[in-house]
Write a protein that holds these residues in place. Structure first.
Motif, short mmCIF file in Angstrom:
data_model
loop_
_atom_site.label_atom_id
_atom_site.label_comp_id
_atom_site.label_asym_id
_atom_site.label_seq_id
_atom_site.Cartn_x
_atom_site.Cartn_y
_atom_site.Cartn_z
N VAL A 1 5.70 13.21 -9.87
CA VAL A 1 4.82 14.36 -10.10
C VAL A 1 3.53 13.91 -10.78
O VAL A 1 2.43 14.37 -10.46
N PHE A 2 3.64 12.98 -11.72
CA PHE A 2 2.48 12.46 -12.43
C PHE A 2 1.57 11.70 -11.46
O PHE A 2 0.34 11.80 -11.55
N SER A 3 2.17 10.97 -10.53
CA SER A 3 1.39 10.27 -9.52
C SER A 3 0.61 11.27 -8.66
O SER A 3 -0.59 11.07 -8.39
N LEU A 4 1.27 12.34 -8.23
CA LEU A 4 0.59 13.38 -7.45
C LEU A 4 -0.52 14.03 -8.25
O LEU A 4 -1.62 14.29 -7.73
N LEU A 5 -0.25 14.32 -9.50
CA LEU A 5 -1.22 14.99 -10.35
C LEU A 5 -2.50 14.17 -10.48
O LEU A 5 -3.61 14.69 -10.32
N ALA B 1 0.86 -1.18 0.00
CA ALA B 1 0.00 0.00 0.00
C ALA B 1 0.90 1.23 0.00
O ALA B 1 1.91 1.27 0.70
N TYR B 2 0.57 2.24 -0.80
CA TYR B 2 1.48 3.38 -0.95
C TYR B 2 0.71 4.67 -1.11
O TYR B 2 -0.51 4.69 -1.34
N LYS B 3 1.42 5.78 -0.94
CA LYS B 3 0.87 7.11 -1.14
C LYS B 3 1.33 7.65 -2.49
O LYS B 3 2.43 7.30 -2.96
N PRO B 4 0.54 8.51 -3.13
CA PRO B 4 0.99 9.13 -4.37
C PRO B 4 2.32 9.86 -4.16
O PRO B 4 2.47 10.61 -3.19
N GLY B 5 3.28 9.62 -5.04
CA GLY B 5 4.59 10.27 -4.95
C GLY B 5 5.67 9.40 -4.33
O GLY B 5 6.84 9.80 -4.34
#
Length: 358
Positions: A145-149, A50-54
């Protein structure tokens, strides 16, 4: 570089340094020198991955007879994508990046460390429409950055500016996906492409112009060193608070070598570890790192590469001194603020207190 054998396909897990094995279920050609690897995560490992964006994944691979570790950011978002995906661009002379692009095939199993990294947003931050978000990506730095976006666009109406710099048109990773996102969110997302071949390298004056209407934002920056330095220095000169500027720096570590010697006679008698709201008292063994001491005491502290370059084990030292055997990730400002690396830090003196972030 010559052909190299990919990892032996086997589904068995490994407990060495927390690494596990995941199977590549898809490969996406992004540009002539970049590809994305998509991984199938077994049900038994879902919680571990399990992970967070970025955030990023660490990989341990055998290349040229050496066991090497590298970290690659996930371009997927847990809120929009069913499987984790890393995007890897070839680096000239980069042994692992070239191996990942040249040799890994669908069906291969790779040794993978669990997700780590602090270049991320939580769901509340992603949905906070009261503050704009400005993302700077340079080259393959677009990956986290794309993951955050994607996470922000999925979560709410927070206005987003993406500034994406590349060498030329053919180097633009996720070009079609970015175009689709911009069309789907015309009132929320603004994308600015900068090409070195047309406009030259990013300069401070351009940064000032780009953020003129976006002051008071949260800033996330990832890309080549000079690119990140220019953006960060310009934002600070404009008076933007340091705590609102987030920079993701990756380096390729040197080949494995014995750890630097620790000063003789400076061992720690009592180590106090603040973790998840509790304080634990440990009598460390001579020569052990903070991480080794914590794990020997049964504490589940965060870590990933164990080689001092990913930053997953960052903690602060509010009391006592810690000597770093190696540091490829902490900036001088972070060191001055009291941050250290548990995997490389040796406690010094009679009493040392360290604190892991919640």
């Amino acid at each position: 570089m010559g052909a190299l054998a990919a990892a032996e396909p086997t589904p068995s897990a490994s407990t060495t340094a927390g690494e596990l094995r995941l199977q590549v279920c898809a490969i996406i050609s992004e540009t002539a020198d970049a590809r994305s690897l998509v991984f199938e995560v077994p049900e038994a490992l879902r919680a571990r991955f399990a992970y967070k964006p970025g955030q990023f994944l660490g990989f341990r691979v055998n290349v040229g007879g050496q066991r090497l570790t590298r970290c690659y950011s996930m371009s997927s978002s847990p809120w929009t994508d069913a499987r984790p995906q890393v995007t890897i661009k070839r680096v000239e002379g980069g042994r692992v990046s070239n191996w990942m692009n040249q040799c890994v095939q669908v069906g291969d199993w790779l040794d993978v460390l669990p997700p780590a990294g602090h270049f991320c947003l939580d769901p509340h931050q992603a949905a906070d429409a009261s503050r704009p978000l400005v993302l700077f990506g340079g080259g393959s730095g677009i990956t986290p950055v794309f993951s955050l976006l994607k996470a922000v666009l999925h979560s709410g109406q927070r206005p987003v500016l993406l500034v994406y710099a590349n060498r030329d048109e053919g180097s633009v990773i996720f070009r079609d996906e970015l175009r689709q996102l911009a069309r789907a969110h015309p009132e929320q997302l603004q994308v600015v492409h900068l090409l070195d071949s047309l406009q030259g390298y990013l300069q401070a004056a351009q940064v000032r112009q780009l953020v003129r209407q976006w002051r008071g934002a949260d800033y996330f920056i990832c890309g080549p060193g000079p690119f990140m330095d220019t953006v960060e220095a310009t934002l600070l000169a404009l008076g933007e608070p340091r705590e609102c500027i987030h920079v993701e720096r990756f380096v390729s570590p040197a080949d494995p070598s014995p750890a630097a010697a620790v000063a003789e006679g400076a061992g720690c008698e009592l180590l106090l570890v603040e973790l998840d709201g509790a304080t634990h008292q440990i009598v460390p063994r001579p020569g052990d790192t903070l991480l080794q001491s914590c794990r020997a005491a049964g504490l589940d502290v965060p870590f990933s590469c164990e080689e001092g370059f990913c930053g997953a084990c960052m903690c602060t030292v509010p009391e006592g001194q810690v000597q770093l055997a190696r540091n490829d990730v902490l900036s001088s400002a972070e060191l001055e603020a009291g941050w250290t690396l548990a995997c490389q830090g040796h406690p010094q003196g009679a009493r040392v207190r360290v604190q892991f972030p919640a």
